[in-house]
Design an enzyme around this catalytic site. Structure first.
Site, PDB file in Angstrom:
ATOM      1  N   SER A   1     -40.837  -5.714   1.163  1.00  0.00           N
ATOM      2  CA  SER A   1     -42.051  -6.162   1.826  1.00  0.00           C
ATOM      3  C   SER A   1     -41.525  -7.191   3.155  1.00  0.00           C
ATOM      4  CB  SER A   1     -42.851  -6.839   0.859  1.00  0.00           C
ATOM      5  OG  SER A   1     -44.139  -7.185   1.501  1.00  0.00           O
TER       6      SER A   1
ATOM      7  N   LYS B   1     -43.171  -3.610  -6.569  1.00  0.00           N
ATOM      8  CA  LYS B   1     -43.625  -3.498  -5.122  1.00  0.00           C
ATOM      9  C   LYS B   1     -45.034  -3.217  -4.871  1.00  0.00           C
ATOM     10  CE  LYS B   1     -43.774  -3.738  -0.437  1.00  0.00           C
ATOM     11  NZ  LYS B   1     -44.295  -2.330   0.234  1.00  0.00           N
TER      12      LYS B   1
ATOM     13  N   HIS C   1     -47.275  -5.757  -6.031  1.00  0.00           N
ATOM     14  CA  HIS C   1     -47.297  -6.730  -5.124  1.00  0.00           C
ATOM     15  C   HIS C   1     -48.288  -6.322  -4.114  1.00  0.00           C
ATOM     16  CE1 HIS C   1     -46.220  -7.639  -0.726  1.00  0.00           C
ATOM     17  NE2 HIS C   1     -45.658  -8.580  -1.181  1.00  0.00           N
ATOM     18  N   ASN C   2     -48.317  -4.997  -3.523  1.00  0.00           N
ATOM     19  CA  ASN C   2     -49.260  -4.718  -2.587  1.00  0.00           C
ATOM     20  C   ASN C   2     -50.655  -4.622  -3.299  1.00  0.00           C
ATOM     21  OD1 ASN C   2     -46.835  -3.988  -1.282  1.00  0.00           O
ATOM     22  ND2 ASN C   2     -47.914  -2.092  -0.500  1.00  0.00           N
TER      23      ASN C   2
ATOM     24  N   GLU D   1     -52.012  -8.148  -3.063  1.00  0.00           N
ATOM     25  CA  GLU D   1     -52.052  -8.363  -1.295  1.00  0.00           C
ATOM     26  C   GLU D   1     -53.492  -7.816  -1.270  1.00  0.00           C
ATOM     27  OE1 GLU D   1     -49.041  -6.680   1.136  1.00  0.00           O
ATOM     28  OE2 GLU D   1     -50.480  -5.730   2.104  1.00  0.00           O
TER      29      GLU D   1
END
Ligand code: 2AM
Length: 481
Positions: free
Chosen positions: A128, A182, A185-186, A189
């Site tokens: 990222s 990941k 994480h997104n 976000e």
């Protein structure tokens, strides 16, 4: 001399990762399906370090020291499989193939098993930080075998972002763990961005402040607990004016948010695991609503508002309320995301260290924030924390924001300002802390129409009531239920 690591797929992300390795003094083998990209990398950045170019995949593989470390950086999906198929016959036992693209974690699980059959290590790694991160230091989330990390980890840690001297890269867990983390994480976000957008909208509609004035508010917020990359770029965006018209640039952008799919994957997986990640889900659906054009067209001017004029008496106090509501909602979104990581870790046997995830998100990535230090500390206090929100630090912090949070959500509802992420986060907070939930009634309803049974507060076992007959109750064996 043989290269220490290779990158195949030299579009901007692959190219920047290769340059990052070279800038750190590593010899980097480079390859791309069409040689022109390899040539342009050499022409533009060849002087930054030692690149070992190859025209063919066979030469590329031959140019690597063993165990070979090959990073694939192509478009996620069939292209990744095509490159893997090409690599397999060229590689030897214990070589490591790294997929640094945005693969969906079930694909990574499948590919890891496939390569294991050939005696190869497959590392699905989240990366990222976008283009700039890839070049200057991303946050890196590698999965796969622990053994592969011994040989690969030091190289990845070398090019990762550093915070307080610590690399934003650590071993995440087996097979799909890296790409899973990941993905979450997104998702986080998405929630972060939606919360910031709601805060902007509330201040805009509540006080009539201009975009430039709101930019200043965000700059001030960026000096406190909310300090983060996303708050910082939001201030930059809001301060930007259109060169031609002099208007606030944000007002010239079509209000239809797009998505590439990681938010959707996160929500789909949360539904599979039964983890309430309402903040991320609302953020994902808010993007979908913005793009629901026929529905928005049908509703505009037709659906009543029945709002009073928004009457903010004390602008500074209101802005401070919004700041606190944003902070509290953000804690909820992260708490939910970390719950999802814990549930997946148990379900797929990954043993993910949540504190370490917060640590490697502190730099390089899009959600980097001061706040993540507090999360790492919370998991250091208690590695198996059942609820991040209930950690002493966060319980206090959210508790002291609660009055403001309620005022903001109530005000938004009264004034017809959609705040799905703020509101749903508060509903989650009140739900999770409730002494008793109306789920009892749901259970009775389920038993009424479907004989699904219920348990009682006053005695063990499962029960069914003859709702449509004499309402007598039958105790059932647990296995019968
Ligand atoms: P190209 O330059 O030859 O198109 C992003 O699309 C990157 O992935 C590019 O470097 C592209 O190579 C590469 N890529 C896309 N599909 C591929 C495939 N099937 N095999 C190899 N590389 C591919």
């Amino acid at each position: 001399e043989l290269a220490q690591i290779g990158v195949t797929g030299l579009a901007v992300m692959g190219r920047n990762l290769a340059r990052n390795f070279a800038r750190h003094g590593h010899r980097v083998a480079i390859h791309n399906r069409t040689y022109a990209k390899t040539e342009s990398l050499l022409a533009e950045a060849g002087s930054e370090g030692t690149f070992v170019p190859s025209r063919s995949m066979a030469d590329f593989v031959a140019s690597l020291e063993r165990p070979r470390r090959v990073i694939i950086m192509v478009k996620a999906g069939p292209a990744t499989d095509a490159v893997i198929e090409e690599l397999i016959p060229l590689l030897e036992t214990d070589d490591i193939v790294i997929d640094a693209g945005n693969a969906h974690f079930p694909d990574t699980i499948r590919r890891e098993a496939q390569l294991k059959e050939h005696g190869l290590h497959f590392v699905g790694s989240g990366v990222s930080g976008g283009e700039e991160g890839a070049l200057k230091g991303p946050s890196i989330m590698p999965g796969g075998s622990r053994k592969s990390y011994e040989s690969l980890g030091p190289l990845l840690e070398d090019i990762a972002a550093k915070v307080d001297g610590e690399p934003c890269c650590t071993y995440v867990g087996p097979d799909g763990a890296g790409h899973f983390v990941k993905m979450v994480h997104n998702g986080i976000e998405y929630a972060d961005m939606q919360l910031i957008a709601e805060a902007y909208d509330l201040i805009k509609q509540g006080t009539g402040a201009s975009a430039a004035e709101i930019a200043e508010i965000f700059r001030t917020w960026n000096e406190g607990d909310l300090e983060s990359f996303l708050i910082e770029i939001t201030a930059d965006v809001l301060a930007h004016t259109d060169a031609e018209s002099g208007q606030a640039f944000v007002d010239l952008i079509l209000d239809q948010a797009e998505q590439k799919g990681t938010g959707r994957w996160t929500v789909q997986n949360a539904l599979d695991l039964g983890v309430p990640i309402t903040g991320i889900a609302e953020a994902t659906f808010a993007r979908a609503l913005s793009g629901s054009l026929p529905q928005r067209e049908a509703a505009r001017g037709k659906l009543a508002a029945h709002t009073q004029a928004w009457d903010v008496q004390d602008r500074d106090a209101f802005v401070e309320d919004v700041r606190q509501a944003l902070y509290a909602s953000k804690v909820v979104a992260y708490s939910q995301g970390f719950d999802q990581i814990a549930a997946a870790s148990a379900e797929y046997g990954w043993d993910i260290d949540r504190g370490a995830m917060a640590r490697i998100w502190r730099g390089g990535c899009i959600i980097r924030a001061r706040f993540l230090n507090r999360i790492t500390e919370a998991y250091e206090r208690e590695a198996d924390l059942p609820l991040l929100l209930a950690d002493d630090y966060f319980a206090d912090a959210v508790g002291s924001s609660l009055a403001a949070w309620r005022r903001v959500v109530a005000g938004a509802a009264q004034n017809g300002i959609p705040t799905p992420a703020f509101s749903s986060s508060l509903a989650y907070y009140d739900g999770v802390r409730a002494e008793r939930l109306p789920a009892a009634l749901i259970q009775a309803q389920r038993d009424f129409f479907g004989a699904h049974t219920y348990r009682r507060v006053d005695k063990p076992g499962s029960f069914h009531t003859e709702w449509s007959a004499d309402r007598s109750e039958t105790a059932l064996d647990d296995d019968e239920a």
